[in-house]
Design a protein around this motif. Structure first.
Motif, PDB file in Angstrom:
ATOM      1  N   THR A 148      59.507  14.461 145.577  1.00 18.23           N
ATOM      2  CA  THR A 148      58.703  13.654 146.207  1.00 18.23           C
ATOM      3  C   THR A 148      57.554  14.415 146.962  1.00 18.23           C
TER       4      THR A 148
ATOM      5  N   GLU B 278      54.960  12.077 153.526  1.00 17.63           N
ATOM      6  CA  GLU B 278      55.211  10.905 154.053  1.00 17.63           C
ATOM      7  C   GLU B 278      54.457   9.792 153.588  1.00 17.63           C
ATOM      8  N   VAL B 279      53.282   9.970 153.213  1.00 18.11           N
ATOM      9  CA  VAL B 279      52.360   8.942 152.651  1.00 18.11           C
ATOM     10  C   VAL B 279      52.928   8.413 151.060  1.00 18.11           C
TER      11      VAL B 279
ATOM     12  N   ARG C 210      56.234   8.567 150.426  1.00 18.67           N
ATOM     13  CA  ARG C 210      57.102   7.812 150.725  1.00 18.67           C
ATOM     14  C   ARG C 210      56.983   6.374 151.324  1.00 18.67           C
ATOM     15  N   ARG C 211      56.009   6.414 152.052  1.00 18.64           N
ATOM     16  CA  ARG C 211      55.415   5.032 152.642  1.00 18.64           C
ATOM     17  C   ARG C 211      55.061   4.081 151.514  1.00 18.64           C
ATOM     18  N   TRP C 212      54.052   4.705 150.933  1.00 17.50           N
ATOM     19  CA  TRP C 212      53.527   3.697 149.426  1.00 17.50           C
ATOM     20  C   TRP C 212      54.930   3.523 148.880  1.00 17.50           C
ATOM     21  N   ASN C 213      55.987   4.007 148.364  1.00 17.49           N
ATOM     22  CA  ASN C 213      57.107   3.743 147.569  1.00 17.49           C
ATOM     23  C   ASN C 213      57.710   2.549 148.471  1.00 17.49           C
ATOM     24  N   ARG C 214      57.942   2.760 149.858  1.00 16.02           N
ATOM     25  CA  ARG C 214      58.694   1.618 150.557  1.00 16.02           C
ATOM     26  C   ARG C 214      57.881   0.452 150.672  1.00 16.02           C
ATOM     27  N   ASP C 215      56.638   0.534 150.652  1.00 20.01           N
ATOM     28  CA  ASP C 215      55.877  -0.711 150.962  1.00 20.01           C
ATOM     29  C   ASP C 215      54.968  -1.238 149.496  1.00 20.01           C
ATOM     30  N   ARG C 216      56.015  -1.504 148.425  1.00 20.90           N
ATOM     31  CA  ARG C 216      55.949  -1.721 147.242  1.00 20.90           C
ATOM     32  C   ARG C 216      54.751  -3.032 146.918  1.00 20.90           C
TER      33      ARG C 216
ATOM     34  N   LYS D   1      52.286  -3.741 148.842  1.00 20.10           N
ATOM     35  CA  LYS D   1      50.991  -2.997 149.313  1.00 20.10           C
ATOM     36  C   LYS D   1      50.411  -2.367 148.136  1.00 20.10           C
ATOM     37  N   TYR D   2      51.351  -1.585 147.402  1.00 16.41           N
ATOM     38  CA  TYR D   2      50.956  -0.482 146.428  1.00 16.41           C
ATOM     39  C   TYR D   2      51.692  -0.822 144.957  1.00 16.41           C
TER      40      TYR D   2
END
Length: 71
Positions: free
Chosen positions: A17, A29-30, A32-38, A40-41
């Motif tokens: 990552t 961290e960005v 990781r956040r994109w991966n968590r908020d599928r 939205k992304y």
């Protein structure tokens, strides 16, 4: 020459990552956040889980970003 190189298939490049984030010039961290908020992304390719870590296919990540730029 490996079998992949002989068949003409692209060689996959895998990265952690942190390495993948540096490759696309964002903070880890960005990514990781994109991966968590599928939801939205949805354009973001899914990483492979290796143990407790993720590995990102850099070819797929580059292709996804290029496709977003073309829109």
């Amino acid at each position: 020459m490996s079998a992949e190189q002989q068949s003409g298939a692209p060689i996959r490049r895998w990265a952690t990552t942190k390495q993948a984030a540096a490759h696309i010039r964002v903070n880890a961290e960005v990514l990781r956040r994109w991966n968590r908020d599928r939801d939205k992304y949805p354009w973001l390719p899914r990483p492979k889980r290796v143990g407790k870590d993720f590995r990102w296919d850099l070819n797929a990540l580059d292709a996804a970003l290029d496709a977003r730029e073309d829109q």
